[in-house]
Design a protein around this motif. Structure first.
Motif, PDB file in Angstrom:
ATOM      1  N   GLU A 228      46.261  53.888  48.808  1.00  0.00           N
ATOM      2  CA  GLU A 228      46.747  53.849  47.427  1.00  0.00           C
ATOM      3  C   GLU A 228      45.652  53.366  46.488  1.00  0.00           C
ATOM      4  N   LEU A 229      45.598  53.999  45.316  1.00  0.00           N
ATOM      5  CA  LEU A 229      44.698  53.586  44.246  1.00  0.00           C
ATOM      6  C   LEU A 229      45.459  52.725  43.251  1.00  0.00           C
ATOM      7  N   PHE A 230      44.877  51.615  42.860  1.00  0.00           N
ATOM      8  CA  PHE A 230      45.438  50.781  41.800  1.00  0.00           C
ATOM      9  C   PHE A 230      44.498  50.871  40.605  1.00  0.00           C
ATOM     10  N   LEU A 231      44.977  51.483  39.545  1.00  0.00           N
ATOM     11  CA  LEU A 231      44.104  51.866  38.449  1.00  0.00           C
ATOM     12  C   LEU A 231      43.862  50.731  37.467  1.00  0.00           C
ATOM     13  N   GLY A 232      42.598  50.628  37.023  1.00  0.00           N
ATOM     14  CA  GLY A 232      42.271  49.638  36.020  1.00  0.00           C
ATOM     15  C   GLY A 232      42.514  50.146  34.612  1.00  0.00           C
ATOM     16  N   GLY A 233      42.480  51.488  34.441  1.00  0.00           N
ATOM     17  CA  GLY A 233      42.658  52.077  33.117  1.00  0.00           C
ATOM     18  C   GLY A 233      43.969  52.819  33.015  1.00  0.00           C
ATOM     19  N   ALA A 234      44.086  53.616  31.948  1.00  0.00           N
ATOM     20  CA  ALA A 234      45.328  54.350  31.678  1.00  0.00           C
ATOM     21  C   ALA A 234      45.585  55.400  32.744  1.00  0.00           C
TER      22      ALA A 234
END
Length: 331
Positions: A228-234
């Protein structure tokens, strides 16, 4: 037994050429020179191929280093393309290998083309009952401004905000706009049109989880646990992927057994449906308990932050071993 020589192709004509060079440098560093010889083939923006001594020469090769397609079979036994994006990932380069009768790693011409064109890929999968977010697309070639305006109005009437506007043929999230105000739609279409003639509109989801799975194999597959990716941006755009470095990953993803099994079984199904070979990364969105297939990436990145090698490492396959396995799967 004489060692086989591998032609590592990198660079290319797309807007992802710089990422390709980074991937190539990582492969060069981890390459198993005890099993194979390595030839570095740089595809310059001028559409010529050059054999380099060092990847640092990328961007400014000399005329003496230039080769032609006819030299491919003389210089190496198998090609390993790591040419992300248009022409390098969409079947064009793969077609050159076919013409020269050079075995190569990864997906064939048909599956490369199919998976690269998001509009065609998504339309193809509708008939196989694969869950996807609602989408629409328009080919701008031969269209008048009034046609585009009409399509924009159609999107306004049939989609809820947010809407993602994308070039149908592009990677690394280049040219994608997350539209949160319908007044921005036309601007988003113009941005996508800078990168492709075909424009895709996708229904956005509210705070979706981004899940990715790595696949290795031709007929018998190794399918990684989902990450899973946890996004820092929008959203996971080009800057988030390669510049800002704010995205965190979790391998394996924290999923219920049922969701994990569904993702892995869908991955196997679509990989074979699309006739993928060698290796690929399959991406999903998870929202409100539903799983949506997003895309198949037939030439995933091999940079330091790329999910594909990280997912395979979790499956017990080291970076060096992964490259050797991919080479063994060449057709």
């Amino acid at each position: 037994m004489e060692k086989k020589t591998v032609g590592l192709f990198f660079g290319g004509l797309s807007n992802e050429a710089d990422i390709s060079v980074i991937s190539a440098k990582n492969i060069i560093k981890a390459f198993d020179y005890s099993k194979y010889n390595l030839v570095l083939v740089y595809w310059h923006k001028n559409n010529k191929f050059y054999v380099l001594e060092d990847a640092e020469e990328a961007g400014h090769p000399s005329e003496e280093q230039e080769i032609t397609m006819g030299d491919f079979s003389r210089l190496f036994d198998v090609a390993l393309p790591i040419t992300h994006g248009k022409y390098g990932e969409d079947g064009a380069l793969q077609g050159l290998f076919e013409i020269q009768k050079v075995p190569y790693c990864g997906c064939r011409v048909l599956s490369s083309s199919l998976c690269m064109d998001k509009a065609v890929f998504k339309t193809f999968l509708i008939g196989h009952g694969i869950s996807q977010v609602p989408f629409d697309f328009m080919d701008l070639r031969g269209r008048k401004k009034s046609d585009v305006d009409q399509w924009v109005e159609k999107i306004k009437g049939s989609f809820e905000l947010p809407v993602y506007i994308k070039p149908s043929n592009s990677g690394s999230s280049v040219g994608i706009t997350k539209v949160t105000d319908f007044n921005e739609l036309k601007k988003a279409v113009r941005e996508a049109a800078r990168h492709d003639d075909k424009i895709l509109a996708e229904q956005g989801l509210v705070n979706p989880r981004e899940i990715e799975v790595a696949v290795l194999g031709n007929d018998e597959l190794i399918i990684s646990e989902p990450g899973e990716l946890f996004l820092g941006g929008a959203f996971y755009d080009f800057d988030e992927k390669y510049k800002k470095n704010r995205t965190r990953v979790a391998i394996p993803a924290d999923l219920e057994a049922g969701a994990r099994d569904e993702i892995k079984s869908t991955t196997e199904k679509v990989y074979h449906l699309c006739d993928c070979k060698g290796f690929a990364r399959v991406d999903y969105l998870l929202c409100d308990g539903r799983i949506y297939l997003n895309e198949i990436n037939t030439l995933p990145g091999f940079t330091d932050i790329s999910m594909f090698p990280m997912l395979m490492k979790r499956s017990g396959i080291s970076y060096k071993n992964l490259i050797s396995r991919i080479l063994k799967l060449a057709l």
